[in-house]
Design a protein around this motif. Structure first.
Motif, short mmCIF file in Angstrom:
data_model
loop_
_atom_site.label_atom_id
_atom_site.label_comp_id
_atom_site.label_asym_id
_atom_site.label_seq_id
_atom_site.Cartn_x
_atom_site.Cartn_y
_atom_site.Cartn_z
N SER A 1 18.61 -1.56 19.40
CA SER A 1 18.61 -2.83 18.65
C SER A 1 17.21 -3.28 18.27
N THR A 2 16.20 -2.79 18.99
CA THR A 2 14.84 -3.29 18.77
C THR A 2 13.84 -2.22 18.33
N PHE A 3 14.20 -0.93 18.38
CA PHE A 3 13.24 0.12 18.13
C PHE A 3 12.69 0.06 16.70
N SER A 4 13.55 -0.19 15.73
CA SER A 4 13.07 -0.30 14.34
C SER A 4 12.11 -1.46 14.19
N GLY A 5 12.43 -2.58 14.84
CA GLY A 5 11.55 -3.73 14.76
C GLY A 5 10.21 -3.48 15.43
N ILE A 6 10.22 -2.80 16.58
CA ILE A 6 8.98 -2.49 17.28
C ILE A 6 8.10 -1.58 16.43
N LEU A 7 8.71 -0.57 15.78
CA LEU A 7 7.94 0.31 14.91
C LEU A 7 7.36 -0.46 13.72
N SER A 8 8.14 -1.37 13.17
CA SER A 8 7.67 -2.16 12.02
C SER A 8 6.51 -3.06 12.41
N ILE A 9 6.58 -3.67 13.59
CA ILE A 9 5.48 -4.51 14.07
C ILE A 9 4.26 -3.64 14.36
N GLY A 10 4.50 -2.45 14.93
CA GLY A 10 3.40 -1.53 15.20
C GLY A 10 2.66 -1.15 13.94
N ARG A 11 3.42 -0.89 12.87
CA ARG A 11 2.79 -0.56 11.58
C ARG A 11 1.95 -1.75 11.10
N GLU A 12 2.45 -2.95 11.28
CA GLU A 12 1.72 -4.12 10.83
C GLU A 12 0.42 -4.29 11.61
N CYS A 13 0.45 -3.93 12.88
CA CYS A 13 -0.75 -4.07 13.71
C CYS A 13 -1.88 -3.16 13.25
N VAL A 14 -1.56 -2.00 12.73
CA VAL A 14 -2.62 -1.05 12.33
C VAL A 14 -2.93 -1.11 10.84
N SER A 15 -2.19 -1.92 10.08
CA SER A 15 -2.42 -1.99 8.64
C SER A 15 -3.66 -2.81 8.33
N SER A 16 -4.39 -2.40 7.31
CA SER A 16 -5.60 -3.11 6.89
C SER A 16 -5.90 -2.78 5.44
N TYR A 17 -5.96 -3.80 4.60
CA TYR A 17 -6.23 -3.62 3.17
C TYR A 17 -7.27 -4.64 2.73
N GLN A 18 -8.22 -4.18 1.92
CA GLN A 18 -9.23 -5.11 1.41
C GLN A 18 -8.61 -6.02 0.36
N LEU A 19 -8.81 -7.31 0.55
CA LEU A 19 -8.35 -8.29 -0.43
C LEU A 19 -9.45 -8.64 -1.41
N PHE A 20 -10.64 -8.94 -0.90
CA PHE A 20 -11.75 -9.36 -1.75
C PHE A 20 -13.00 -8.57 -1.38
N SER A 21 -13.62 -7.97 -2.39
CA SER A 21 -14.87 -7.24 -2.19
C SER A 21 -16.01 -8.21 -1.89
N PRO A 22 -17.14 -7.71 -1.43
CA PRO A 22 -18.29 -8.62 -1.21
C PRO A 22 -18.69 -9.38 -2.47
N ASP A 23 -18.64 -8.71 -3.64
CA ASP A 23 -19.00 -9.40 -4.88
C ASP A 23 -18.01 -10.50 -5.22
N ALA A 24 -16.72 -10.24 -4.97
CA ALA A 24 -15.71 -11.26 -5.24
C ALA A 24 -15.89 -12.45 -4.31
N VAL A 25 -16.21 -12.19 -3.04
CA VAL A 25 -16.44 -13.28 -2.08
C VAL A 25 -17.65 -14.11 -2.50
N LYS A 26 -18.71 -13.45 -2.91
CA LYS A 26 -19.91 -14.18 -3.36
C LYS A 26 -19.60 -15.04 -4.58
N ALA A 27 -18.84 -14.48 -5.52
CA ALA A 27 -18.48 -15.25 -6.72
C ALA A 27 -17.63 -16.46 -6.36
N GLY A 28 -16.65 -16.26 -5.44
CA GLY A 28 -15.82 -17.38 -5.00
C GLY A 28 -16.64 -18.46 -4.33
N LYS A 29 -17.63 -18.06 -3.54
CA LYS A 29 -18.50 -19.03 -2.87
C LYS A 29 -19.32 -19.82 -3.89
N TRP A 30 -19.83 -19.13 -4.90
CA TRP A 30 -20.61 -19.82 -5.92
C TRP A 30 -19.73 -20.83 -6.66
#
Length: 637
Positions: free
Chosen positions: A498-527
């Protein structure tokens, strides 16, 4: 520090209010309900005073003054009943809650921190798989509401009023305005709301199941670690491809067992795919579960005071999360019908309290719903009939058999739920079963959003109670199997499946990482944040990773269709105007005048989406900011 103190003041005042009004409740309930009430007031009071002072620090000061007045009023009319102390059953419940809620809260803190604009060493900002799409929309609400005049406007589409439940986002705006860094202003309220949801769900389950703390803990695990039978698709014939599909769970984009549209697996894990990315839903659950608890509790105590509290609480929900408010209304209707059937000798009292409940809710909620949900759903043309949700996508016929669709999506516990409902009258669960049925019937037949998948926000409230009934029926089966060898193994296998699929899905979320804003985008937003006024309108592309609206909170002509389309908004004219200006600025300067554009933003996204005539823009408008990827031009009067 000021933000944390402000938050704690509201939470402590909420606990004091509940202590004054409901001293007979056990201490765990008083602390939980009071904390939730404090957060609900922190969402509502600054927004209420923003109609007078805009969403400014002055509005927050007025909100604090109003809070103290409410506490003083409740103290003046306090219930003189002796305050209930902790009992042995409460201590067992506290142990069960600690065993379940503490690990889940630690997990939530990690996911919130890594998924909500996590800063990297190079200055870029990161999110996770589940937040890659939704987070930037919520960030645009959070950052744009700072000093905004009310009624709030939709910063992603020029000239449009806000028709989205925004109070969960405004909570982060308040924290940001009071001194927290933007990253933590999202992480801390998000983690707190997740913790409140875990605790609240176990309190709700206890109200249904009584003091059977083991069954309460099992219900919580079945709900929060849900995932259906999706793991069977990933492990089927795994040796043939050297477990490639299993590895893809942790490396692919939305290849988790609980969310695989290719296999018609659509009932996502609630932590990974709902509570983390969908902040309005998270706020709705954290604030809606107390209302469900008060509904059940007031029906047991026959207390008019609790009924009035329930009505006031329910009336505050539409701008927190409209789907939760609708689910509460549907469940209430079925639940009250069940009470009338189960207690025929108390019908008059039940109807009187139901009338008070309905009357107060209509007075408080109708203005919110008419200006929010009705505009988006009815005027946007999203309201339509469709049987069996995404299993009948677009009304083109069922993909899976009806019952098998729900078994593979909701998992084995849904079978126990069906059995529990068949025995509902005998177990005294008829009101709960009818409340669940009311939600299920509506969610299975009527769509409210352009995206049919969004009906899951109703299904999951049904699922909350479904897992409580499943745990109840499962505990009965375990009692009947007492003395049978292998009973513990059978229970363990059931919980694993009942929980194995959910545990795997949460595990995937724990290791996922995607860039949202580059350093240049962050600097522009700050300005942009530091050098422009909060009402200055920007012309940008329609990319959803847009630092102008998400990091700086500035309004833009037209945001991503990932957002505006699924909010039922007509954006065709604005999108067309943006394109024609970028591609021929000399002959389309009427676009600038039409909307009152103050700044023009050109980045790699605009250059990729349009054939931008940068040379013409350079000649027509002065360049006021530039880095390797971003150029910002000012439109002078």
């Amino acid at each position: 520090m000021a933000a944390i103190c402000f938050l704690l003041i509201f939470m402590l005042c909420g606990i004091a209010i509940v202590q004054f009004l409901l001293p007979g409740k056990n201490p765990l309930v008083r602390i939980w309900l009071g904390t939730a009430l404090g957060i609900l007031l922190l969402m509502h009071l600054p927004a209420l005073f923003a109609w007078l002072f805009d969403f400014t620090l002055a509005a927050h000061a007025a909100a604090a003054a109003a809070l103290f007045a409410i506490v003083a009023l409740c103290a003046r009319f306090r219930d003189k009943t002796p305050v209930r102390r902790m009992r042995e059953a409460d201590k067992w419940m506290l142990s069960a809650m600690a065993a379940v809620c503490v690990p889940l809260t630690i997990l939530s803190l990690y996911l919130q921190y890594t998924h909500m604009l996590m800063p990297a060493a190079d200055g870029s900002l990161y999110g996770g798989q589940s937040t890659y799409g939704d987070l930037c929309m919520h960030m645009s609400f959070i950052t744009s509401m700072k000093n905004m005049s009310f009624p709030p406007t939709y910063s992603l589409l020029y000239g449009t009023s806000m028709s989205y439940p925004y109070l969960a986002d405004s909570l982060s705006t308040s924290m940001w305005m009071l001194g927290l860094p933007l990253h933590l202003a999202v992480v801390i309220p998000g983690t707190l709301l997740m913790a409140m949801t875990y605790v609240g769900y176990m309190m709700l389950a206890r109200e249904v199941l009584g003091s059977r703390h083991k069954a309460v803990a099992v219900a919580a695990l079945l709900f929060f670690l849900n995932g259906g039978l999706g793991f069977l698709y990933d492990f089927d014939m795994a040796f043939k491809d050297n477990f490639a599909r299993v590895q893809e769970i942790f490396t692919g984009y939305y290849k988790t067992p609980a969310n695989q549209p290719d296999f018609n697996l659509r009932f996502s894990n609630v932590i990974a795919d709902l509570m983390i990315p969908q902040r309005a839903l998270l706020g709705g659950w954290a604030m809606g579960i107390p209302a469900l608890y008060l509904l059940l509790s007031s029906s047991k105590t026959r207390s008019m005071k609790e009924t009035v509290m329930l009505a006031l609480w329910a009336g505050a929900l539409p701008l927190v999360h409209t789907h939760t408010f609708l689910a509460l209304g549907l469940f209430s209707g079925g639940y009250i019908a069940g009470l009338l059937m189960e207690r025929p000798d108390e019908r008059k009292d039940t109807l009187v309290r139901a009338g008070v409940y309905l009357g107060i809710v209509l007075i408080l909620a109708l203005p919110q719903v008419l200006g929010n949900a009705v505009k988006q759903t009815v005027e946007g043309g999203a309201l339509r009939f469709q049987f069996n949700w995404v299993n009948n996508s677009g009304g083109r016929g069922l993909i899976d058999g009806y019952f098998w669709f729900w078994v593979k999506n909701a998992g084995l516990p849904i079978i126990l739920t069906v059995c529990a409902c068949l025995n509902a009258r005998r177990r005294g669960m008829m009101p709960v079963a009818l409340g669940m049925a009311a939600i299920l019937i509506v969610a299975e037949t009527i769509l409210f959003q352009p995206n049919e998948y969004d009906n899951n926000k109703l299904f999951y409230v049904f699922f909350m109670f479904a897992m409580i009934l499943a745990a109840d029926y499962g505990s009965i089966l375990m009692q009947r199997l007492a003395g049978l060898r292998g009973r513990a193994l059978l229970c363990a296998l059931f919980l694993w499946a009942s929980t194995f699929s959910g545990i795997l899905s949460i595990g995937r979320e724990c290791v996922s990482s995607y860039q949202l804003f580059s350093p240049d985008a962050v600097k522009a937003g700050k300005w942009v944040e530091e050098n422009t006024d909060h009402n200055d309108l920007f012309l940008t592309g329609q990319q959803h990773l847009n630092p102008v609206c998400s990091l700086a909170g500035r309004p833009i002509i037209c945001g991503s269709d990932l957002y505006v389309f699924f909010h039922g908004l007509d954006y065709s004219v604005q999108a067309s105007d943006c394109r024609r200006f970028y591609e021929n600025p000399r002959d389309n300067q009427d676009v600038i005048e039409k909307y009152g554009v103050k700044y023009i933003y050109v980045s790699d996204y605009e250059r990729a989406d349009f054939d931008v005539d940068v040379q013409a823009i350079d000649q027509l408008y002065p360049l006021v900011y530039e880095n390797d990827n971003v150029r910002i031009y000012e439109v002078q009067e």
